[in-house]
Design an enzyme around this catalytic site. Structure first.
Site, short mmCIF file in Angstrom:
data_model
loop_
_atom_site.label_atom_id
_atom_site.label_comp_id
_atom_site.label_asym_id
_atom_site.label_seq_id
_atom_site.Cartn_x
_atom_site.Cartn_y
_atom_site.Cartn_z
N GLU A 53 0.82 -1.21 0.00
CA GLU A 53 0.00 0.00 0.00
C GLU A 53 0.86 1.27 0.00
O GLU A 53 0.51 2.26 -0.64
CB GLU A 53 -0.95 0.02 1.20
N HIS A 121 -12.59 -5.79 7.40
CA HIS A 121 -13.22 -5.37 6.15
C HIS A 121 -14.45 -4.53 6.48
O HIS A 121 -15.43 -4.56 5.75
CB HIS A 121 -13.60 -6.57 5.28
#
Ligand SMILES: Cc1ncc(C[n+]2csc(CCOP(=O)(O)OP(=O)(O)O)c2C)c(N)n1
Ligand SMILES: [Mg+2]
Lengths: 398, 362
Positions: A53, A121
């Site tokens: 990321e 999530h």
């Protein structure tokens, strides 16, 4: 009739075809998958990045500085937390170098709960995102806004973050206002732009001819007009709030629902006008409640609209617990649900006015809020400024 | 060419002369490097003094890195857009900027945080350069982030072709950050290797922490090897060793469009920053002594001439310094300037054509 994820894909196609987008990238973004939510299927400039990321955000910044037009994806916002200092840099570059370099990048990432995504999530990112000065932040709640916010983000010369409510990825337009100009019906669209199951190596999408529509920065949408209470929300909860408000109409409660869409810059005029009218404000989002973006809006209501308020402004947000648990019982207890939103609106609408209302007292002019970029510079002239650098403090007169 | 040879030639140990016989730069070139190194040192010493006198809040800079940094700046393909080199430096890069042509007075302005500071208009610490005209991307305080950001200019240049490259520099301690690993991974992706010169300036320190207490790798640059990158270690206190090491590494990156890791072993001559006192450290090799002795030995510049040159530069620096003290500070309301751009200025650069040559072409 497009889903949110198809709308994103079509906006990215428009970006490539007409707005100079050079790179659409991130983990599993390129072929064959085209994104874990299929948001990037069939796009010409989509490519897979390493699982990194920080590298993704850094690469997007570097591409932008090199005059390209990147759209980077963080697969889930839950995994963007190790990029925060790069995000801060993307937001402060233009300011720090006094306008020498702008950073025209778009970052999109799925956010929020509602799909039983458990602890990693289900994170929200709006509280973090709105603490990144120099970024523009948008969070659409329907296909048309998803399309229009991406187009606006791509066109912007600044870093823009598009937060996509992951529970709405398969959501479709719920009325003519949410349709994209020129889009075919659901069946035809699927046949034209969804990749086939199995071997898709020879497949190319047949993009529909769409209008280039934007959600102009800083504009909200009023989803329902009402006189009794202002519900200010965005993302997944915009639809929840609208449905709840419609149900409450049956009880005689008349709620106004504002879908903020842009979290920065945000539509203060719309909030102000609504809260002045109703005197009751409920801010609604699913990020954890401590140091929540809604708290900022409450502060602004208190400072700027105190005399107009009938009750203290309220926040209905996520519980300040370390995660959203997997079990339905846990998730529902952690983030606002249809039932809890219904209750929160009802309570805000019916709560007795606290103390003596100042609504009828003649209004006095209040100072300009410090967050307002339209701040009158002249007003600051001559003010004594105290600043500290590394423990030294110096005072001077401008 | 055979990179085995290059490697053995460049992998010199500190304090020992490389074999085969070291290559020499022509007189004019070495004198020019010396002039710039001297100006760089005089500049840093002036900056340190300004901080001590309260004319700036904080000093950090590159004294001790002049030999390597000046050569890097001279060898760069300077200009705007993808056909030129992108430079992602850090807070010790003043010698590089000076060699590229940045006037010393502008660094003094940043120290004094004046409105006239062209790099940040009084917003940032000294040494935090930014110059879009020359592809010098803004230098920032967080260690190592430049190695992640450099990936992006590298990708743009890999795609664009030509001979423009991306150059990224940082310290040895910072290479422990994930961004350094990110840079190695992204620069060597089989689908798109990046034309990137990855530089590590190794002074054996991270503020107060000795490298040997935290790093088990023999050379930081060895970390490029498992990625298939050529690597080299050079004596960064020696301007000629630095020049040829940078030149060969750059030539490889320009031609092959692939990454190269170059480590320069060099000194940190005034400690980490003003926070650690910024006093001269006499135990470490001073690159100015190295070059002055060499020039004298070759009969190209006597010790006296060097002293005279330095005195002359100090006088100029004094003049610029006095000038800077008269310049205005930013006004409080300027905090609201440059929050958001209204124009995509960086996009205009991508198309700019080659206009300047590198010093290496001279
Ligand atoms: C991410 C980050 N962590 C910590 C710091 C504080 N800091 C500034 S310089 C430095 C040491 C850097 O050492 P090195 O990378 O070897 O570079 P050098 O200063 O020796 O040239 C540290 C820890 C910082 N600026 N950024
Ligand atoms: Mg070091």
């Amino acid at each position: 009739m497009a889903t949110v994820v198809q709308a994103v894909r079509m906006a990215l196609h428009m970006g490539e075809a007409h707005l100079g987008v050079t790179d659409i990238f991130g983990e599993d973004v390129g072929p064959p998958l085209g994104g874990v939510f299929t948001a990037t299927q069939g796009l010409e400039t989509a490519w897979n990045s390493p699982l990194d990321e920080r590298g993704i955000v850094g690469a997007a910044m570097g591409l932008a500085l090199a005059g390209q037009k990147p759209v980077a994806e963080i697969q889930f916002c839950d995994y963007a937390f190790n990029t925060i200092d790069l995000l801060k840099l993307a937001g402060n570059t233009y300011w720090a170098c006094a306008g020498d370099w702008n950073v025209p990048m778009t970052l999109m990432t799925p956010v929020g709960a509602g799909i039983h995504g458990s602890i990693y999530h289900s994170h929200s990112f709006d509280a973090q995102a709105t603490r990144l000065p120099g970024w523009k932040i948008v969070m659409p709640s329907n296909p048309r806004d998803a399309y229009g916010s991406l187009i606006a983000a791509i066109e912007d010369p600044n870093p823009v973050m598009v937060l996509l409510p992951k529970a709405l990825m398969r959501a479709r337009a719920e009325g003519p206002d949410e349709l994209i100009g020129g889009e075919p019906d659901a069946k035809e669209l699927r046949a034209r732009i969804d990749a086939p199951i199995g071997d898709r190596s020879g497949w190319v999408p047949d993009w529909p001819d769409l209008a280039l529509e934007r959600v102009p920065e800083g504009t909200s949408a009023t989803l329902r007009r009402g006189d009794q209470v202002s519900v200010v929300t965005f993302g997944r909860l915009a639809r929840v709030a609208k449905k709840a408000a419609e149900e409450l109409a049956g009880e005689g409660i008349d709620a106004e629902v504002i879908d903020l869409r842009w979290l920065h810059p945000y539509d203060w005029a719309a909030i102000r006008d609504s809260v002045k009218k109703t005197g009751r404000a409920l801010f609604l989002n699913e990020d954890t409640e401590i140091t929540n973006f809604g708290e900022h809006l409450i502060r602004r209501c208190c400072e700027d609209l105190f005399g107009d308020l009938r009750i203290a402004p309220r926040l209905h947000a996520g519980a300040h617990v370390p995660g959203v648990g997997l079990s339905e019982h846990l998730e529902d207890a952690s983030v606002p649900t249809h039932d809890s939103v219904l209750r929160a609106i009802r309570e805000a609408a019916l709560a007795p006015e606290v103390g003596r209302s100042m609504r009828d007292v003649p209004r006095v002019e209040r100072r300009a809020p410090t967050v307002d970029f339209s701040l009158d510079r002249e007003a600051l002239e001559g003010r004594v400024i105290t600043h500290e650098v590394f423990g030294r403090s110096s005072r001077y007169r401008a | 060419m055979c990179y085995g040879t290059l490697m053995s030639e460049l992998s010199v140990e500190m304090g020992r002369e490389p074999s085969p016989a070291p290559r020499q730069l022509p007189k004019e070139q070495l004198l020019k490097i010396h002039d710039l190194m001297l100006e760089g040192r005089v500049l840093e010493e002036r900056l340190i003094r300004m901080q001590r006198q309260g004319e700036g809040y904080f000093w950090i800079g590159g004294p001790g890195e002049e030999a390597f940094n000046v050569c890097l700046g001279l060898l760069m393909k300077k200009g705007r857009g993808l056909d030129h080199d992108f430079f992602h430096g850090h807070y010790r890069s003043s010698g590089t900027l000076l060699a590229m042509g940045a006037p010393s007075i502008d660094a003094l302005r940043q120290m004094a945080n004046t409105k006239t500071d062209p790099y940040s208009e009084g917003r940032n610490f000294v040494g935090h350069f930014s110059k879009r005209e020359w592809n010098v991307v803004p230098i920032t305080s967080p260690i190592e982030v430049q190695y992640s950001i450099a990936i992006g200019t590298g990708i743009a240049q890999a795609r664009h072709g030509g001979d423009g490259i991306t150059i990224v520099t940082g310290g040895d301690a910072g290479s422990a950050e994930g961004d350094f690993a990110s840079c190695l991974v992204w620069a060597s992706r089989p689908m798109l290797p990046l034309p990137m010169l990855i530089v590590v300036t190794n002074n054996d320190w991270g503020i107060s922490t000795p490298a040997e207490s935290q790093h088990g790798e023999a050379n930081v640059s060895d970390r490029g090897k498992p990625f298939g990158m050529p690597t080299a270690v050079c004596d960064g206190n020696d301007p000629e060793a630095s020049w040829f090491a940078i030149q060969e590494a750059m030539d490889y990156v320009r031609r092959e469009r692939k990454p190269f890791v170059l480590e320069a072993r060099l000194s940190r001559l005034y400690g980490h920053s003003s926070s650690s006192g910024s006093n001269y450290v006499s135990e470490e090799v001073d690159c100015l002594d190295v070059i002055a002795e060499r020039l004298e030995r070759r009969g190209w510049r006597s010790k006296d001439e060097t002293v005279a040159k330095r005195t002359e530069l100090e006088a100029s620096m004094q003049g610029w310094y006095k000038q800077v003290l008269t310049e205005p500070k930013p006004r409080p309301e300027e905090i609201w300037d440059y929050v958001f751009a209204t124009e995509n200025v960086v996009a205009q650069d991508a198309a700019v054509q080659s206009t300047e040559k590198t010093a290496g072409d001279l």
